[in-house]
Design an enzyme around this catalytic site. Structure first.
Site, short mmCIF file in Angstrom:
data_model
loop_
_atom_site.label_atom_id
_atom_site.label_comp_id
_atom_site.label_asym_id
_atom_site.label_seq_id
_atom_site.Cartn_x
_atom_site.Cartn_y
_atom_site.Cartn_z
N ASN A 1 0.83 -1.22 0.00
CA ASN A 1 0.00 0.00 0.00
C ASN A 1 0.86 1.27 0.00
OD1 ASN A 1 0.97 0.17 2.59
ND2 ASN A 1 -1.02 0.18 3.60
N TYR B 1 3.76 -4.71 19.28
CA TYR B 1 4.41 -5.17 18.05
C TYR B 1 4.96 -6.59 18.25
CZ TYR B 1 8.10 -5.57 14.48
OH TYR B 1 8.91 -6.02 13.47
N ASN C 1 18.28 -7.20 14.43
CA ASN C 1 18.18 -5.83 13.92
C ASN C 1 18.78 -5.75 12.53
OD1 ASN C 1 18.52 -5.67 17.07
ND2 ASN C 1 17.34 -3.92 16.43
N ARG D 1 23.24 -4.57 20.41
CA ARG D 1 22.27 -5.12 19.46
C ARG D 1 23.00 -6.10 18.55
NH1 ARG D 1 19.59 -3.17 22.68
NH2 ARG D 1 17.88 -1.67 22.54
N ARG E 1 16.44 6.07 26.06
CA ARG E 1 15.04 5.93 25.62
C ARG E 1 14.32 4.94 26.53
NH1 ARG E 1 14.08 4.77 19.38
NH2 ARG E 1 14.93 2.77 20.04
N GLY F 1 12.12 2.14 28.03
CA GLY F 1 11.60 0.87 27.50
C GLY F 1 12.58 0.13 26.60
N1 LIG Z 1 13.94 -3.96 9.78
C1 LIG Z 1 14.14 -4.76 10.82
O1 LIG Z 1 15.13 -4.62 11.55
C2 LIG Z 1 13.17 -5.87 11.11
C3 LIG Z 1 13.43 -6.72 12.20
C4 LIG Z 1 12.54 -7.75 12.48
C5 LIG Z 1 11.42 -7.94 11.69
N2 LIG Z 1 11.17 -7.09 10.64
C6 LIG Z 1 9.96 -7.33 9.86
O2 LIG Z 1 10.32 -7.41 8.48
C7 LIG Z 1 9.24 -6.94 7.67
C8 LIG Z 1 9.74 -5.87 6.70
O3 LIG Z 1 10.25 -4.78 7.46
P1 LIG Z 1 11.02 -3.54 6.83
O4 LIG Z 1 12.07 -3.14 7.78
O5 LIG Z 1 11.37 -3.85 5.42
O6 LIG Z 1 9.88 -2.43 6.90
P2 LIG Z 1 9.30 -1.45 5.76
O7 LIG Z 1 8.40 -0.48 6.47
O8 LIG Z 1 10.40 -0.89 4.91
O9 LIG Z 1 8.45 -2.44 4.87
C9 LIG Z 1 7.10 -2.75 5.13
C10 LIG Z 1 6.36 -2.64 3.82
O10 LIG Z 1 5.00 -3.05 4.05
C11 LIG Z 1 4.12 -2.11 3.43
N3 LIG Z 1 2.86 -2.15 4.20
C12 LIG Z 1 2.68 -1.80 5.49
N4 LIG Z 1 1.38 -1.99 5.83
C13 LIG Z 1 0.75 -2.48 4.73
C14 LIG Z 1 -0.58 -2.88 4.46
N5 LIG Z 1 -1.54 -2.79 5.39
N6 LIG Z 1 -0.88 -3.33 3.20
C15 LIG Z 1 0.09 -3.42 2.25
N7 LIG Z 1 1.37 -3.05 2.45
C16 LIG Z 1 1.70 -2.59 3.68
C17 LIG Z 1 4.85 -0.78 3.52
O11 LIG Z 1 4.41 0.17 2.55
C18 LIG Z 1 6.29 -1.22 3.28
O12 LIG Z 1 6.60 -1.22 1.90
C19 LIG Z 1 8.18 -6.42 8.64
O13 LIG Z 1 7.22 -7.43 8.83
C20 LIG Z 1 8.96 -6.19 9.92
O14 LIG Z 1 8.13 -6.28 11.06
C21 LIG Z 1 12.01 -6.06 10.34
#
Ligand SMILES: NC(=O)c1ccc[n+]([C@@H]2O[C@H](COP(=O)([O-])OP(=O)(O)OC[C@H]3O[C@@H](n4cnc5c(N)ncnc54)[C@H](O)[C@@H]3O)[C@@H](O)[C@H]2O)c1
Length: 304
Positions: free
Chosen positions: A32, A140, A169, A207, A265, A267
């Site tokens: 989205n 989360y 991370n 981390r 920060r 928490g």
């Molecule tokens: N970045 C990290 O360190 C990390 C660590 C652990 C887990 N994760 C998980 O990995 C996944 C990707 O994370 P990221 O860091 O790339 O984040 P990001 O925000 O870059 O990517 C998330 C994507 O999902 C899309 N999105 C969000 N809500 C939506 C919806 N309702 N419908 C359709 N699209 C939607 C966003 O537009 C975005 O492109 C996530 O599930 C996140 O929780 C990330």
């Protein structure tokens, strides 16, 4: 294979899309664009701008006959989940159910889910193994953990295969400020602009930072391995925020005067590291990108 990546316009999803396209898979991205951006999407991938909660998602699944789903779409902000638990659950639970229902109705064979170290909460038995009891300290973390339980039950009731990847991370090019590896993004952006970086607290907090390409290779390993299992995807290394800052400053040819300190920060967990032994054994995966190389590539991206 016909592969759907939800959230494929985001940081991790777009790197995964690049790799899958290069391997010759037919990739569709459904996003989205709430935090993602179209410019990260490889031209060979099909892009559908849609919210995962949209009822029309079923017709996309019906016309595409996906073999595998990577579920990356989520709201990823830990503090926001505490402020707005309902919003977090709408994205991360209702959104998940929308994807799972479409998957089971169209005989998808496997879903690979991006879980998080956040499910463990503040647990100091480091490096944390997958057998540790999940005790999230944020909504989360709770919605990630709840998703894992939904996946197990969908498998039991409907036979939908799954693999859970619990990322530590993650950092790398294309990262935004919001995710869990966000501190590297913030430091890289500041140093790119020759601005000071701010360490919150004394910098001794640690981390387990992992480069995004190592996350991608774990996701690819999970295509045909690790069914019905949860794996930590991590470097199993603790790095203090102070050491991280020093390395990034050195790579930017700057000096310690570019470090300033701010209030701790609330928490924040003090130390974090995930064991990756299970993934090494069963996914036959291991992280390969050294920190220096990953940081260099990240700094270059934010300089550009
Ligand atoms: N970045 C990290 O360190 C990390 C660590 C652990 C887990 N994760 C998980 O990995 C996944 C990707 O994370 P990221 O860091 O790339 O984040 P990001 O925000 O870059 O990517 C998330 C994507 O999902 C899309 N999105 C969000 N809500 C939506 C919806 N309702 N419908 C359709 N699209 C939607 C966003 O537009 C975005 O492109 C996530 O599930 C996140 O929780 C990330």
């Amino acid at each position: 294979m016909r592969i759907l990546i939800t959230g494929g316009a985001g940081f991790i999803g777009s790197h995964l899309a690049d790799a899958l396209v290069n391997k010759g898979h037919e990739v569709t991205i459904l996003d989205n664009l709430s935090t993602g951006t179209k410019k990260f999407i490889p031209p060979q991938a099909e892009f559908i701008q849609m919210d995962i909660r949209d009822d029309k998602i079923l017709s996309i699944f019906q016309t595409h006959h996906f073999d595998v789903i990577y579920h990356e779409a989520a709201q990823t902000m830990v503090p926001l989940s505490i402020e707005k638990p309902k919003f977090d659950a709408e994205e991360n639970i209702i959104g998940l159910l929308s994807v799972l229902e479409a998957a089971r109705k169209t005989n998808v064979s496997k879903i690979i889910f991006s879980s998080s170290a956040a499910i463990y909460g503040d647990n100091l038995h480091l490096p944390l193994k997958e057998t540790e009891k999940p005790e999230p300290t944020s909504f989360y973390g709770l919605t990630k953990y709840t998703t894992e339980s939904y996946l197990a039950l969908y498998h039991k009731l409907f036979g939908l295969n799954y693999t859970v990847l619990r990322y530590s991370n993650v950092y790398g090019p294309r990262q935004g400020a919001n995710g869990e590896g966000g501190v590297i993004y913030l430091f890289a952006r500041a140093l790119g602009n020759k601005e000071k970086i701010t360490i919150l607290g004394n910098g001794k907090q640690t981390r387990d930072f992992i480069y995004v390409h190592d996350i991608v290779s774990a996701n690819i390993a999970a295509l045909d391995k690790g069914n019905e299992e949860a794996f930590n995807i991590s470097t199993e290394t603790e790095l203090s925020i102070k050491d991280l800052a020093l390395q990034m400053i050195q790579l930017s040819n700057l000096d310690e005067s570019y470090i300033q300190y701010g209030p701790e920060r609330e928490g924040d967990i003090f130390a974090s590291s995930l064991s990756n032994q299970k993934a090494k054994k069963l996914l036959q995966w291991q992280p390969t990108v050294p920190l220096q190389k990953g940081l260099k590539e990240t700094l270059q991206f934010f300089l550009a």
